[in-house]
Scaffold this motif. Structure first.
Motif, PDB file in Angstrom:
ATOM      1  N   HIS A   1       0.830  -1.207   0.000  1.00 29.14           N
ATOM      2  CA  HIS A   1       0.000   0.000   0.000  1.00 29.14           C
ATOM      3  C   HIS A   1       0.866   1.259   0.000  1.00 29.14           C
ATOM      4  CE1 HIS A   1      -2.918  -2.984   1.608  1.00 29.14           C
ATOM      5  NE2 HIS A   1      -3.672  -2.381   0.701  1.00 29.14           N
ATOM      6  N   ARG A   2       1.953   1.236   0.749  1.00 30.42           N
ATOM      7  CA  ARG A   2       2.861   2.381   0.788  1.00 30.42           C
ATOM      8  C   ARG A   2       3.546   2.566  -0.553  1.00 30.42           C
ATOM      9  NH1 ARG A   2       4.014   7.225   1.282  1.00 30.42           N
ATOM     10  NH2 ARG A   2       6.139   7.722   1.851  1.00 30.42           N
ATOM     11  N   LEU A   3       3.868   1.480  -1.243  1.00 24.72           N
ATOM     12  CA  LEU A   3       4.486   1.591  -2.561  1.00 24.72           C
ATOM     13  C   LEU A   3       3.555   2.297  -3.547  1.00 24.72           C
ATOM     14  CD1 LEU A   3       6.156  -1.915  -2.909  1.00 24.72           C
ATOM     15  CD2 LEU A   3       7.303   0.279  -2.508  1.00 24.72           C
ATOM     16  N   VAL A   4       2.281   1.931  -3.511  1.00 26.04           N
ATOM     17  CA  VAL A   4       1.302   2.590  -4.391  1.00 26.04           C
ATOM     18  C   VAL A   4       1.186   4.064  -4.018  1.00 26.04           C
ATOM     19  CG1 VAL A   4      -1.129   2.671  -5.055  1.00 26.04           C
ATOM     20  CG2 VAL A   4       0.038   0.471  -4.863  1.00 26.04           C
ATOM     21  N   GLN A   5       1.184   4.342  -2.724  1.00 26.60           N
ATOM     22  CA  GLN A   5       1.110   5.730  -2.269  1.00 26.60           C
ATOM     23  C   GLN A   5       2.314   6.529  -2.757  1.00 26.60           C
ATOM     24  OE1 GLN A   5       1.294   6.273   1.985  1.00 26.60           O
ATOM     25  NE2 GLN A   5       0.235   8.225   1.874  1.00 26.60           N
ATOM     26  N   MET A   6       3.491   5.937  -2.676  1.00 23.55           N
ATOM     27  CA  MET A   6       4.697   6.613  -3.145  1.00 23.55           C
ATOM     28  C   MET A   6       4.639   6.877  -4.654  1.00 23.55           C
ATOM     29  SD  MET A   6       7.469   4.493  -0.880  1.00 23.55           S
ATOM     30  CE  MET A   6       8.954   5.261  -1.488  1.00 23.55           C
ATOM     31  N   LEU A   7       4.130   5.910  -5.413  1.00 21.32           N
ATOM     32  CA  LEU A   7       3.986   6.100  -6.860  1.00 21.32           C
ATOM     33  C   LEU A   7       3.020   7.240  -7.171  1.00 21.32           C
ATOM     34  CD1 LEU A   7       3.852   2.406  -8.087  1.00 21.32           C
ATOM     35  CD2 LEU A   7       5.611   4.088  -8.625  1.00 21.32           C
ATOM     36  N   MET A   8       1.903   7.277  -6.450  1.00 24.38           N
ATOM     37  CA  MET A   8       0.908   8.332  -6.675  1.00 24.38           C
ATOM     38  C   MET A   8       1.460   9.697  -6.287  1.00 24.38           C
ATOM     39  SD  MET A   8      -1.601   6.948  -8.145  1.00 24.38           S
ATOM     40  CE  MET A   8      -2.730   8.303  -8.081  1.00 24.38           C
ATOM     41  N   GLU A   9       2.199   9.773  -5.186  1.00 28.37           N
ATOM     42  CA  GLU A   9       2.802  11.045  -4.773  1.00 28.37           C
ATOM     43  C   GLU A   9       3.764  11.546  -5.844  1.00 28.37           C
ATOM     44  OE1 GLU A   9       4.571  10.096  -1.010  1.00 28.37           O
ATOM     45  OE2 GLU A   9       2.679  10.317   0.078  1.00 28.37           O
ATOM     46  N   GLY A  10       4.561  10.639  -6.389  1.00 24.03           N
ATOM     47  CA  GLY A  10       5.484  11.022  -7.452  1.00 24.03           C
ATOM     48  C   GLY A  10       4.756  11.497  -8.699  1.00 24.03           C
ATOM     49  N   ALA A  11       3.691  10.804  -9.063  1.00 24.47           N
ATOM     50  CA  ALA A  11       2.918  11.191 -10.243  1.00 24.47           C
ATOM     51  C   ALA A  11       2.279  12.556 -10.043  1.00 24.47           C
ATOM     52  CB  ALA A  11       1.851  10.145 -10.547  1.00 24.47           C
ATOM     53  N   LEU A  12       1.699  12.793  -8.869  1.00 22.01           N
ATOM     54  CA  LEU A  12       1.069  14.087  -8.602  1.00 22.01           C
ATOM     55  C   LEU A  12       2.095  15.214  -8.587  1.00 22.01           C
ATOM     56  CD1 LEU A  12      -1.502  13.046  -5.857  1.00 22.01           C
ATOM     57  CD2 LEU A  12      -1.988  13.699  -8.222  1.00 22.01           C
ATOM     58  N   GLU A  13       3.280  14.927  -8.088  1.00 23.12           N
ATOM     59  CA  GLU A  13       4.343  15.934  -8.082  1.00 23.12           C
ATOM     60  C   GLU A  13       4.733  16.297  -9.508  1.00 23.12           C
ATOM     61  OE1 GLU A  13       9.012  16.173  -6.782  1.00 23.12           O
ATOM     62  OE2 GLU A  13       7.679  14.912  -5.586  1.00 23.12           O
ATOM     63  N   LYS A  14       4.875  15.293 -10.373  1.00 22.47           N
ATOM     64  CA  LYS A  14       5.246  15.546 -11.769  1.00 22.47           C
ATOM     65  C   LYS A  14       4.130  16.281 -12.510  1.00 22.47           C
ATOM     66  CE  LYS A  14       9.227  13.546 -11.600  1.00 22.47           C
ATOM     67  NZ  LYS A  14      10.464  14.305 -11.662  1.00 22.47           N
TER      68      LYS A  14
END
Length: 43
Positions: free
Chosen positions: A19-32
């Motif tokens: 779940h944290r991995l998905v959260q990290m991916l989403m945070e990166g996508a939103l930042e970009k």
């Protein structure tokens, strides 16, 4: 500094739950996306 950040991210990935991995991916996508929107606004 960049290399230190990469090591920190790598160690965070190794200990993260799925779940944290998905959260990290989403945070990166939103930042970009935010960066792209800012660049588009500034031409």
């Amino acid at each position: 500094m960049k290399q230190y950040q990469q090591v920190s991210v790598h160690s965070g990935i190794m200990d993260a739950s799925p779940h944290r991995l998905v959260q990290m991916l989403m945070e990166g996508a939103l930042e970009k996306i935010a960066l792209a929107k800012g660049n588009m606004a500034n031409n």
